[in-house]
Write a protein that holds these residues in place. Sequence first.
Motif, mmCIF file in Angstrom:
data_model
loop_
_atom_site.group_PDB
_atom_site.id
_atom_site.type_symbol
_atom_site.label_atom_id
_atom_site.label_comp_id
_atom_site.label_asym_id
_atom_site.label_seq_id
_atom_site.Cartn_x
_atom_site.Cartn_y
_atom_site.Cartn_z
ATOM 1 N N GLY A 90 -89.906 72.230 -24.561
ATOM 2 C CA GLY A 90 -89.792 72.376 -25.944
ATOM 3 C C GLY A 90 -89.345 73.475 -26.443
ATOM 4 N N SER A 91 -88.146 73.605 -27.299
ATOM 5 C CA SER A 91 -87.730 74.584 -28.066
ATOM 6 C C SER A 91 -87.144 74.287 -29.351
ATOM 7 N N ASP A 92 -87.286 75.104 -30.362
ATOM 8 C CA ASP A 92 -86.685 74.919 -31.557
ATOM 9 C C ASP A 92 -85.126 74.999 -31.567
ATOM 10 N N ASP A 93 -84.472 75.553 -30.456
ATOM 11 C CA ASP A 93 -82.971 75.502 -30.311
ATOM 12 C C ASP A 93 -82.746 74.296 -29.451
ATOM 13 N N GLY A 94 -83.848 73.634 -29.032
ATOM 14 C CA GLY A 94 -83.162 72.315 -28.257
ATOM 15 C C GLY A 94 -82.365 71.380 -28.941
ATOM 16 N N GLU A 189 -93.000 62.879 -35.126
ATOM 17 C CA GLU A 189 -94.155 63.468 -34.351
ATOM 18 C C GLU A 189 -93.956 65.184 -34.366
ATOM 19 N N GLY A 190 -92.863 65.647 -34.798
ATOM 20 C CA GLY A 190 -92.661 67.080 -34.971
ATOM 21 C C GLY A 190 -92.052 67.501 -33.588
ATOM 22 N N VAL A 191 -91.210 66.788 -32.827
ATOM 23 C CA VAL A 191 -90.419 67.241 -31.683
ATOM 24 C C VAL A 191 -89.523 68.461 -31.998
ATOM 25 N N PRO A 192 -89.742 69.670 -31.433
ATOM 26 C CA PRO A 192 -88.852 70.595 -31.775
ATOM 27 C C PRO A 192 -87.473 70.436 -31.344
ATOM 28 N N ARG A 193 -86.387 70.657 -32.254
ATOM 29 C CA ARG A 193 -85.028 70.528 -32.033
ATOM 30 C C ARG A 193 -84.188 71.268 -33.020
ATOM 31 N N ARG A 194 -82.761 71.578 -32.734
ATOM 32 C CA ARG A 194 -81.902 72.158 -33.481
ATOM 33 C C ARG A 194 -81.050 70.907 -33.811
ATOM 34 N N TRP A 195 -80.340 70.440 -32.732
ATOM 35 C CA TRP A 195 -79.387 69.476 -32.799
ATOM 36 C C TRP A 195 -79.415 67.883 -32.351
ATOM 37 N N VAL A 196 -78.706 67.235 -32.717
ATOM 38 C CA VAL A 196 -78.576 65.982 -32.102
ATOM 39 C C VAL A 196 -77.076 65.547 -31.740
ATOM 40 N N GLY A 214 -79.115 62.712 -44.395
ATOM 41 C CA GLY A 214 -80.058 62.579 -45.283
ATOM 42 C C GLY A 214 -81.347 63.438 -44.914
ATOM 43 N N ARG A 215 -81.673 63.486 -43.373
ATOM 44 C CA ARG A 215 -82.650 64.054 -43.059
ATOM 45 C C ARG A 215 -82.443 65.387 -42.879
ATOM 46 N N LYS A 216 -81.299 66.030 -43.232
ATOM 47 C CA LYS A 216 -80.864 67.246 -42.971
ATOM 48 C C LYS A 216 -80.995 67.820 -41.709
ATOM 49 N N GLN A 217 -80.392 66.979 -40.800
ATOM 50 C CA GLN A 217 -80.667 67.167 -39.186
ATOM 51 C C GLN A 217 -79.159 67.273 -38.599
ATOM 52 N N PRO A 218 -78.851 68.466 -38.305
ATOM 53 C CA PRO A 218 -77.384 68.695 -37.899
ATOM 54 C C PRO A 218 -77.188 67.952 -36.725
ATOM 55 N N PHE A 219 -75.950 67.465 -36.362
ATOM 56 C CA PHE A 219 -75.380 66.945 -35.376
ATOM 57 C C PHE A 219 -74.021 67.222 -35.028
ATOM 58 N N VAL A 220 -73.712 66.803 -33.471
ATOM 59 C CA VAL A 220 -72.514 66.637 -33.092
ATOM 60 C C VAL A 220 -72.375 65.611 -32.464
ATOM 61 N N LEU A 221 -71.579 64.353 -33.085
ATOM 62 C CA LEU A 221 -71.787 63.083 -32.492
ATOM 63 C C LEU A 221 -70.191 62.753 -32.149
ATOM 64 N N ALA A 222 -69.968 62.236 -31.056
ATOM 65 C CA ALA A 222 -68.529 61.846 -30.572
ATOM 66 C C ALA A 222 -68.213 60.574 -31.584
ATOM 67 N N VAL A 223 -66.961 60.584 -31.722
ATOM 68 C CA VAL A 223 -66.250 59.340 -32.401
ATOM 69 C C VAL A 223 -65.107 58.846 -31.889
ATOM 70 N N PRO A 224 -64.575 57.480 -31.873
ATOM 71 C CA PRO A 224 -63.524 57.044 -31.318
ATOM 72 C C PRO A 224 -62.141 57.799 -32.132
ATOM 73 N N SER A 225 -61.108 57.824 -31.498
ATOM 74 C CA SER A 225 -59.823 58.234 -31.972
ATOM 75 C C SER A 225 -59.424 57.499 -33.355
ATOM 76 N N ASN A 226 -59.772 56.415 -33.455
ATOM 77 C CA ASN A 226 -59.507 55.748 -34.784
ATOM 78 C C ASN A 226 -60.422 55.638 -35.921
ATOM 79 N N GLU A 227 -61.509 56.522 -35.715
ATOM 80 C CA GLU A 227 -62.436 56.758 -36.683
ATOM 81 C C GLU A 227 -61.833 57.213 -38.006
ATOM 82 N N SER A 228 -61.947 56.655 -39.002
ATOM 83 C CA SER A 228 -61.298 56.942 -40.219
ATOM 84 C C SER A 228 -62.439 58.154 -41.067
ATOM 85 N N LEU A 229 -61.692 59.198 -41.392
ATOM 86 C CA LEU A 229 -62.327 60.432 -41.837
ATOM 87 C C LEU A 229 -61.785 60.907 -42.991
#
Length: 392
Positions: A90-94, A189-196, A214-229
Amino acid sequence: MIEAALAWDQELTEMHGRIASRFTRSEPRERALGYLRGLLSEVKRKNGWQMAEALGEESPYGTQRLLNGSQWDADAVRDDLRDYIVEHLGSDDGVLIIDETGFVKKGTESVGVKRQYTGTTGKIDNCQIGVFLCQATESGAAFLDRKLYLPEEWATDMERRHKAGVPEEVEFATKPKLARQMLERAFNEGVPRRWVTGDSVYGSSRTLRQWLEGRKQPFVLAVPSNESLWAGPIWEEGQVQTAAEIADGLPPKAFQRLSAGKGSKGERLYEWALTPLWRVQLTAEEQAWSHALLVRRSTEDPEEIAYYVVFAPRKEVSLESIVPVASARWRIEEGFEQAKGVCGLDEQEVRKYEAWYRHITLSLLAHAFLAAVAAREQKKGIQQTDRTSKTR
């Protein structure tokens, strides 16, 4: 060598002690330890007969009873697995990584099996699909949780459900919904993490992304090329563009060559670009958070492009901080490879719902043991190097 083997087995026995209370009877309790030993043994195939032979038993009936007949809760053991991983890795930077893998099967009786696409074979195959949650840190990577994907045709077929022992409360859920259930459990359950992070199966789910926001959880998630943004302020026309269209509009100077980590042939170099995505900002708190599009382009084939949606505190959003997170997804692929190749993750010979979870959970526990041992040896090596350098 003998001393090392004895020490290794003693450590495995101690880990088994964490789950011992989950078994009310001594026979399945000891059988579980034997099963873990078998999964970690050098037996080429971790099926019932070969596992029994490795354990000095005449038939596989004992292991079959452990998976199909004994009284024990695989979810309770899953909780012990999670605590063990957090303690050792476990790590808070995980980074928490979500992904799925396939289990190729014959016939139609195994729970959840159908002809469906799996990245395991790269094609539509007769298989089960499991969705997994992995924790990756500098110390190592191991699996925290698992969910069997039950296709809709299975979820609505009462006869097949009954034969496979699918509990009444289990309903059809998409893969992103299964991922959310596991992430929510880890958060609670309080699993330490920084990113999803995760691939486009999960990144393309707006519902999942909005829930993480909504959970203020930082993430880097892949999306398809046709994802509207949102590609510009909402008061401008044409503000909605696909990920590919936004990337096509970036100037060449926006890209930097950075490593996605070491591969079998050295550093995996790609060209990366990061550009903001616009949102209606209503409060100062919301303005402190950034939405961005990360673009990864092959250095050998400019047409090979991947896209990621980023959500994180604005001050933390840079290529140097985001690229390692996007690249961490490969850690779960390596985990699947080891769990299948060494710990028999894909060699279960079970058809029923509960038995699937039991085998998978014990296999992940065996894999976590290897990850913990590797992390300890890595730490020893670093400490030894530090001591050697100080004496020079």
